[in-house]
Write an enzyme that holds these catalytic residues in place. Structure first.
Site, PDB file in Angstrom:
ATOM      1  N   SER A 153      12.443  98.275  12.905  1.00 44.85           N
ATOM      2  CA  SER A 153      11.444  98.646  13.909  1.00 44.85           C
ATOM      3  C   SER A 153      12.172  99.031  15.189  1.00 44.85           C
ATOM      4  O   SER A 153      13.316  98.599  15.410  1.00 44.85           O
ATOM      5  CB  SER A 153      10.556  97.435  14.202  1.00 44.85           C
ATOM      6  OG  SER A 153       9.825  97.626  15.402  1.00 44.85           O
ATOM      7  N   TYR A 192       8.526  88.394  16.044  1.00 41.59           N
ATOM      8  CA  TYR A 192       8.732  89.703  15.403  1.00 41.59           C
ATOM      9  C   TYR A 192      10.022  90.359  15.888  1.00 41.59           C
ATOM     10  O   TYR A 192      10.836  90.839  15.089  1.00 41.59           O
ATOM     11  CB  TYR A 192       7.517  90.593  15.711  1.00 41.59           C
ATOM     12  CG  TYR A 192       7.501  91.914  14.988  1.00 41.59           C
ATOM     13  CD1 TYR A 192       7.169  91.985  13.632  1.00 41.59           C
ATOM     14  CD2 TYR A 192       7.798  93.101  15.656  1.00 41.59           C
ATOM     15  CE1 TYR A 192       7.151  93.204  12.972  1.00 41.59           C
ATOM     16  CE2 TYR A 192       7.772  94.322  14.999  1.00 41.59           C
ATOM     17  CZ  TYR A 192       7.449  94.367  13.655  1.00 41.59           C
ATOM     18  OH  TYR A 192       7.424  95.584  13.003  1.00 41.59           O
TER      19      TYR A 192
HETATM   20  C1  BGC Z   1       5.037  97.297  15.022  1.00 41.12           C
HETATM   21  C2  BGC Z   1       3.773  98.022  15.476  1.00 41.12           C
HETATM   22  C3  BGC Z   1       4.031  98.711  16.796  1.00 41.12           C
HETATM   23  C4  BGC Z   1       5.310  99.524  16.789  1.00 41.12           C
HETATM   24  C5  BGC Z   1       5.659 100.094  18.144  1.00 41.12           C
HETATM   25  C6  BGC Z   1       6.175  98.254  15.018  1.00 41.12           C
HETATM   26  O1  BGC Z   1       7.330  97.648  14.557  1.00 41.12           O
HETATM   27  O2  BGC Z   1       4.820  96.737  13.742  1.00 41.12           O
HETATM   28  O3  BGC Z   1       2.719  97.095  15.605  1.00 41.12           O
HETATM   29  O4  BGC Z   1       2.931  99.579  17.089  1.00 41.12           O
HETATM   30  O5  BGC Z   1       6.379  98.743  16.337  1.00 41.12           O
HETATM   31  O6  BGC Z   1       5.568  99.133  19.173  1.00 41.12           O
END
Ligand code: BGC
Length: 274
Positions: free
Chosen positions: A160, A173
């Site tokens: 991410s 996260y």
């Molecule tokens: C998340 C999303 C988010 C995106 C940008 C991703 O890794 O799961 O919820 O919209 O990152 O912030």
């Protein structure tokens, strides 16, 4: 046949076998289908959505390749073992692992429960550790078969932008994705001599169920678009094209890196005004 359709006739993953975790929907589904379209046999991992996983399998099979749905919670060592047993039994070997399963359990740090911390780390980080270990052991056992590929295997993690961008109310996260980045680089370094390539893709805001409460609300969607120089949300297909390239031998010299597919979200858009 025009040049464009001829290009699509080249099956870049022909004869290879891939396992995609969390592939019953969203980014995982798009990757699984794209890999099938490129000629790979594909195992579609799911945790609870059996019917949706079976639909993905049917869609993949329409491309004339083999596909199977395989249930496993990637954070469970026993279930991951059983999943690999099943996949190797069906396909004989494995060439590509896409570690895509990921969850969010958002909340302020000061109020976060250990349970919400732990489950995110278990799925997003330990799940990838478990799957990558099984995949890499199989890649090493089989080794390089030159007619198949110059590589013994490829591991692709779906990380991410938050392996880089801090995010208030999402510390579990971001910790999982930051950890995934160093895990990816460490095993890429460790496995390169075995001709195993390990890389990540870092999606930005891709329109899937994980962020639906944001993109389905007009006000929140507008705020989100302010963070994306390309001025559009990502589509799962934007990630699938990168995953196919990383799985193919076109990227044979690419080791231990993260490819950001984020519409420029990591370009500090707050500075765009000069
Ligand atoms: C998340 C999303 C988010 C995106 C940008 C991703 O890794 O799961 O919820 O919209 O990152 O912030």
């Amino acid at each position: 046949m025009n040049q464009k359709s001829r290009l699509f006739e080249i099956k870049r993953l022909k004869g290879l076998s891939a396992l995609v975790t969390g592939a019953s929907s969203g980014i995982g589904k798009a990757i699984a289908v794209a890999m099938g379209r490129e000629g790979a046999n594909v195992a579609v991992n799911y945790r609870s959505s059996k019917d949706k996983a079976n639909e993905v399998v049917e869609e993949i099979k329409r491309h004339g390749v083999n596909a199977l749905a395989v249930k496993a919670d990637v954070s469970s060592p026993e279930q991951v073992q059983a999943m690999f047993d099943k996949v190797l039994d069906e396909f004989g070997t494995l060439d590509v692992l896409v570690g895509n399963s990921g969850i969010q359990k958002d909340g302020p740090f000061l109020e976060m429960s250990t349970k919400d911390w732990q489950i995110v780390l278990d799925v997003n980080l330990t799940g990838n550790y478990l799957c990558a270990q099984h995949a890499a052991r199989e890649f090493k056992r089989r080794g390089v078969i030159p007619e198949r590929s110059p590589s013994a295997g490829k591991i692709i993690f779906i990380s991410s932008v938050h392996e880089l961008i801090p995010w208030t109310d999402h510390c579990n996260y971001t910790a999982s994705k930051g950890g995934l980045m160093m895990f990816m680089k460490s095993i890429a370094q460790e496995l390169a001599h075995l001709k195993i390539r390990v890389n990540s893709i870092a999606p930005g805001a891709v329109k899937t169920s994980i962020n639906e409460q944001v993109w389905s609300d007009p006000g929140k969607r507008k705020e989100l678009l302010n963070l994306i120089p390309a001025d559009r949300l990502g589509d799962p297909q934007d990630i699938a094209t990168v995953a196919v390239w990383l799985a193919s031998d076109e990227s044979d010299y690419v080791h231990g890196t993260t490819i950001f597919a984020d519409g420029g979200m990591t370009l500090y858009p707050g500075f765009a005004g000069g």
